[in-house]
Write a protein that holds these residues in place. Structure first.
Motif, PDB file in Angstrom:
ATOM      1  N   LEU A 158      15.085 107.803  32.720  1.00 37.78           N
ATOM      2  CA  LEU A 158      15.094 107.314  31.340  1.00 37.78           C
ATOM      3  C   LEU A 158      15.803 105.971  31.315  1.00 37.78           C
ATOM      4  O   LEU A 158      16.655 105.691  32.167  1.00 37.78           O
ATOM      5  N   THR A 159      15.455 105.137  30.347  1.00 43.76           N
ATOM      6  CA  THR A 159      16.126 103.852  30.175  1.00 43.76           C
ATOM      7  C   THR A 159      16.482 103.658  28.705  1.00 43.76           C
ATOM      8  O   THR A 159      15.990 104.374  27.831  1.00 43.76           O
ATOM      9  N   HIS A 160      17.345 102.685  28.471  1.00 42.64           N
ATOM     10  CA  HIS A 160      17.537 102.125  27.130  1.00 42.64           C
ATOM     11  C   HIS A 160      17.231 100.647  27.234  1.00 42.64           C
ATOM     12  O   HIS A 160      17.837  99.942  28.050  1.00 42.64           O
ATOM     13  N   PHE A 207       8.241 107.702  24.504  1.00 38.67           N
ATOM     14  CA  PHE A 207       9.336 106.944  23.892  1.00 38.67           C
ATOM     15  C   PHE A 207      10.395 107.906  23.360  1.00 38.67           C
ATOM     16  O   PHE A 207      10.087 108.912  22.733  1.00 38.67           O
ATOM     17  N   PHE A 208      11.675 107.541  23.593  1.00 39.95           N
ATOM     18  CA  PHE A 208      12.800 108.362  23.154  1.00 39.95           C
ATOM     19  C   PHE A 208      13.755 107.553  22.283  1.00 39.95           C
ATOM     20  O   PHE A 208      14.193 106.468  22.661  1.00 39.95           O
ATOM     21  N   TYR A 209      14.075 108.133  21.125  1.00 42.27           N
ATOM     22  CA  TYR A 209      15.065 107.535  20.228  1.00 42.27           C
ATOM     23  C   TYR A 209      16.388 108.265  20.403  1.00 42.27           C
ATOM     24  O   TYR A 209      16.445 109.496  20.318  1.00 42.27           O
ATOM     25  N   HIS A 210      17.468 107.516  20.610  1.00 37.48           N
ATOM     26  CA  HIS A 210      18.804 108.080  20.810  1.00 37.48           C
ATOM     27  C   HIS A 210      19.602 108.012  19.512  1.00 37.48           C
ATOM     28  O   HIS A 210      19.766 106.938  18.933  1.00 37.48           O
ATOM     29  N   VAL A 256       7.319 110.052  18.323  1.00 38.38           N
ATOM     30  CA  VAL A 256       8.661 109.700  18.803  1.00 38.38           C
ATOM     31  C   VAL A 256       9.369 110.959  19.296  1.00 38.38           C
ATOM     32  O   VAL A 256       9.404 111.979  18.609  1.00 38.38           O
ATOM     33  N   HIS A 257       9.925 110.871  20.509  1.00 38.79           N
ATOM     34  CA  HIS A 257      10.757 111.938  21.045  1.00 38.79           C
ATOM     35  C   HIS A 257      12.215 111.509  20.939  1.00 38.79           C
ATOM     36  O   HIS A 257      12.508 110.381  20.556  1.00 38.79           O
ATOM     37  N   PHE A 258      13.124 112.411  21.274  1.00 39.70           N
ATOM     38  CA  PHE A 258      14.538 112.157  20.990  1.00 39.70           C
ATOM     39  C   PHE A 258      15.439 112.442  22.188  1.00 39.70           C
ATOM     40  O   PHE A 258      15.335 113.493  22.825  1.00 39.70           O
ATOM     41  N   THR A 259      16.317 111.473  22.476  1.00 37.23           N
ATOM     42  CA  THR A 259      17.422 111.718  23.395  1.00 37.23           C
ATOM     43  C   THR A 259      18.561 112.222  22.529  1.00 37.23           C
ATOM     44  O   THR A 259      19.340 111.447  21.968  1.00 37.23           O
ATOM     45  N   PHE A 260      18.639 113.525  22.372  1.00 35.50           N
ATOM     46  CA  PHE A 260      19.598 114.120  21.442  1.00 35.50           C
ATOM     47  C   PHE A 260      20.993 114.076  22.043  1.00 35.50           C
ATOM     48  O   PHE A 260      21.234 114.563  23.141  1.00 35.50           O
ATOM     49  N   ASP A 261      21.927 113.458  21.309  1.00 34.99           N
ATOM     50  CA  ASP A 261      23.303 113.250  21.771  1.00 34.99           C
ATOM     51  C   ASP A 261      24.228 114.233  21.061  1.00 34.99           C
ATOM     52  O   ASP A 261      24.377 114.198  19.842  1.00 34.99           O
ATOM     53  N   THR A 262      24.868 115.103  21.839  1.00 34.67           N
ATOM     54  CA  THR A 262      25.656 116.194  21.258  1.00 34.67           C
ATOM     55  C   THR A 262      26.906 115.706  20.526  1.00 34.67           C
ATOM     56  O   THR A 262      27.253 116.228  19.464  1.00 34.67           O
ATOM     57  N   TYR A 263      27.585 114.714  21.075  1.00 36.21           N
ATOM     58  CA  TYR A 263      28.804 114.204  20.435  1.00 36.21           C
ATOM     59  C   TYR A 263      28.491 113.628  19.065  1.00 36.21           C
ATOM     60  O   TYR A 263      29.140 113.952  18.065  1.00 36.21           O
ATOM     61  N   VAL A 296      18.258 114.705  27.103  1.00 37.16           N
ATOM     62  CA  VAL A 296      19.398 114.877  26.194  1.00 37.16           C
ATOM     63  C   VAL A 296      20.645 114.224  26.794  1.00 37.16           C
ATOM     64  O   VAL A 296      20.733 114.007  28.005  1.00 37.16           O
ATOM     65  N   HIS A 297      21.603 113.939  25.923  1.00 40.52           N
ATOM     66  CA  HIS A 297      22.919 113.477  26.352  1.00 40.52           C
ATOM     67  C   HIS A 297      23.929 114.585  26.106  1.00 40.52           C
ATOM     68  O   HIS A 297      24.141 114.990  24.956  1.00 40.52           O
TER      69      HIS A 297
END
Length: 252
Positions: free
Chosen positions: A60-62, A124-127, A152-159, A182-183
């Motif tokens: 994955l990249t940003h 594509f991933f949205y964070h 759109v898919h998601f890089t879900f960030d737990t914090y 995920v993060h």
């Protein structure tokens, strides 16, 4: 469990190609299985060389919003060169408020380019951060994206989800099928001169219930579990911080 690291956590140690290669090898020896490329200069050839030398895939990249919406063909070719099919955006950072129309326009643009990426074998991933969980007209910004941008898919960030005040496992279930990356980021409360405040921390040293969260993520189709600790790069023991996390995560 196999886990990766978002290199943003060690951005102070990947500034040159030599540093990037050495740091990646150290991460591999710690037990990390893959990485997300973020926090360094985006040079596809450099990423390819280091990935091939170290045997550590980039999953994955940003990359900047402008390149995603205006240069997607070249961006896909570059990602293909180092074997990565997941292209991500770190997020939008302006408040919705008076910029609601700009958000909606940007979300429409991301939906269009996400559909094109999907046709070409990319995702594509949205964070998220916490501000996407602000409500406007009875709906969170995050839910607006879910509803109006189905590709759109998601890089879900737990914090950030925890800081946003939502039920993490509930949102993970809501994102089933769109949460392959995920993060994992812990949420630790500390008392200081400014009172009790949340802080980043290595996994297992905060308050999040990762066994339950990871179980929900697996059920929702998560493939890549990426450790992230935003402040690790600002600390003198950067690598020790992320090593604590991989040791913990391997037992989840």
């Amino acid at each position: 469990m196999k886990v990766g690291l978002n290199l943003f956590s060690v951005r102070n140690l990947i500034e040159t190609e030599e540093e990037y290669e050495k740091t990646t090898m150290k991460l591999k020896k710690m037990g990390y299985s893959y990485v997300q490329y973020s926090g360094g200069v985006f040079d596809a050839e450099r990423i390819r060389r280091v990935s091939e030398k170290t045997g550590m895939p980039v999953v994955l990249t940003h990359v900047p919003y402008d390149r995603i919406v205006n240069d997607i063909d070249n961006l896909m070719r570059e990602h293909e060169s180092f074997g990565c099919r997941n292209i991500g955006l770190g997020g939008f950072f302006q408040p919705w408020g008076e910029n609601g129309s700009e958000w909606k326009k940007a979300i429409d643009e991301l939906e269009n380019v996400s559909a094109k990426m999907q046709k070409n074998g990319f995702t594509f991933f949205y964070h998220n951060h916490h501000h996407e969980f602000v409500r406007h007209d009875g709906q969170t910004i995050f839910d607006y994206i879910i509803e109006h941008a189905p590709h759109v898919h998601f890089t879900f960030d737990t914090y950030w989800a925890q800081l946003g005040g939502v039920n993490i496992s509930e949102y993970v279930e809501k994102l089933s099928g769109r949460i392959e990356c995920v993060h994992l980021k812990d949420y630790q409360m500390r008392e200081g001169s400014d009172g009790v405040q949340p802080h980043f921390a290595p996994l297992g040293q905060g308050n999040l219930n990762f066994p339950a969260i990871v179980q929900a993520m697996r059920k929702a189709g998560t493939e890549y579990f990426l450790v992230e600790q935003d402040d690790a790069a600002d600390l003198s023991d950067t690598l020790s911080q992320v090593e604590i996390s991989v040791r913990y995560a391997q037992n989840l």
